[in-house]
Scaffold this active site. Sequence first.
Site, PDB file in Angstrom:
ATOM      1  N   HIS A  11       0.731  -0.899  -0.163  1.00  0.00           N
ATOM      2  CA  HIS A  11       0.251  -0.460   0.101  1.00  0.00           C
ATOM      3  C   HIS A  11       0.793   1.568  -0.046  1.00  0.00           C
ATOM      4  CE1 HIS A  11      -3.043  -2.475   1.260  1.00  0.00           C
ATOM      5  NE2 HIS A  11      -1.931  -3.327   2.264  1.00  0.00           N
ATOM      6  N   SER A  34      14.880  21.215 -15.908  1.00  0.00           N
ATOM      7  CA  SER A  34      12.931  22.671 -15.726  1.00  0.00           C
ATOM      8  C   SER A  34      13.691  23.815 -16.658  1.00  0.00           C
ATOM      9  CB  SER A  34      12.893  22.524 -14.953  1.00  0.00           C
ATOM     10  OG  SER A  34      12.243  23.735 -14.809  1.00  0.00           O
ATOM     11  N   LYS A  66      16.002  21.591 -11.144  1.00  0.00           N
ATOM     12  CA  LYS A  66      15.169  20.336 -11.320  1.00  0.00           C
ATOM     13  C   LYS A  66      16.157  19.219 -11.972  1.00  0.00           C
ATOM     14  CE  LYS A  66      11.883  19.487 -10.344  1.00  0.00           C
ATOM     15  NZ  LYS A  66      10.061  18.962 -11.149  1.00  0.00           N
TER      16      LYS A  66
END
Length: 479
Positions: free
Chosen positions: A149, A270, A276
């Site tokens: 999960h 980016s 990034k």
Amino acid sequence: MFRDQRLGECRQDVLDFLSSRKADERIFEADLLVDRAHLVMLREQGLISGEVCTRIMAALDDLMQAGSQSLGPGEDVHEAIEAYVLAFVGPEGGRMHTGRSRNDEVATCIRLALRAQMLDLMAEQLSLVKTLVRLAGKHIETIIPGFTHTQHAQPTTLAHHLLAHADAAGRDFYRLEDAYVRVNQSPLGAAAFASTGFKIDRQRTGHLLGFDGLVENSMDAVSTRDFILEVLADLSILMVNQSRLAEELVLWSTSEFCYLELDNLYASTSSIMPQKKNPDTAELARGKTGSVLGSLMAALSICKGLPMSYNRDLQEVTPHLWRGLDWARSTVRILDGCVSSLKFNLERMQQCAGAGFSTATEIADSLVRITGMPFRTAHSIVGRIAASGGRPNMAELDLIAREMAGYSASERGFSEADLERALDPKSNVALRANTGGPAPAETQRMIKDRLERIAAGEERLAGRRSRVDRALGDLRAER
Ligand code: ARG
């Protein structure tokens, strides 16, 4: 256009609508081979003279040299090649189409071209499996958190995790191998659908082209594209498995997880945020999965409800096959490169391995093994400890056990050392030594076994390739 006087001229937009020329680029070379095999057989059966056969083959060789861009107009590649042969040889060139139709021709061409693509894809897929298994070999002792999960569940090893992906990718390979058997069957000689009155030899053309057998029923042979559906279904499953790997690359490279870093080659930055490093290749692998599933859906929908035998709708299926194949092949290759150049943050993974009280299951298991209490009771005791939040200690354990089981853990021989051992992710892993578990000896065994299976797969693949190469080599040498 094979149009007679009765139909008259055709408008360009109608021609464009009918045309398969763009997708036919993928079967140009296959078509020349199919023509050659058919010619050899016609000559051997006494249906054309050796002299005409040689002249037509010379035209095909010339075209092979010149390339598909030297073909003239035509609704499809088959028609354009025939026009080329007629221009080269004269009317005698028209004997090439004796006893066959474009319907069996196109089905044969697709199978030949697909076969070549599948051999390459299978090699690429095996390489990915090997990359995963070899990487696992370096990490049989690397403890990492395991999830269910997406929540911390139990500690495992990086090797165990990588082997899970390797086994899924291995099954994708075996599925392609199974499909290959049904792809590599010859429909040639089925003609339009009802076979032909000429005394042709289908076994012979099948053999010349390196097929392993025939799609026997001549109506089935031209009608079916289930081999395309099967391959696209296999590619869809393959892509779904790869998208799960890709998703973990995305997730694990976030600053929240920080378990790994993609090599710069497989990442982008980016346009606005200079700090990034985005996992674009993994994201696109995940995204292309959707495109491949779309190819399968398109192909299934086109084939659904078609009556026997050949229907022109079938032409619309083929581009989806080539697109799906291209997407799947590039994804396999990119993920292979991406995975082999990953940098893992081993320290971080190790640190997180015991996080979220992921050793709770082992404490419950140890309580059962040592004190003899039922598992459900132990589960409840450890559940209470988990709910209280802190790191479990003996005093707390004894207190809760007395309350819930009627006796303390210590009085049944459960010691401080047992608790410490259960809390240690490494000993958790070592204890899980059953078949398929993460204990180092067991993953070691699996790695050895998988490498042997990969080698066997490579051998089968080489055998398939050499059978095909031998047949096509002999066919190309025919004069
Ligand atoms: N371009 C066609 C296809 O891809 C070839 C077969 C055409 N046959 C026909 N009877 N029009 O299916």
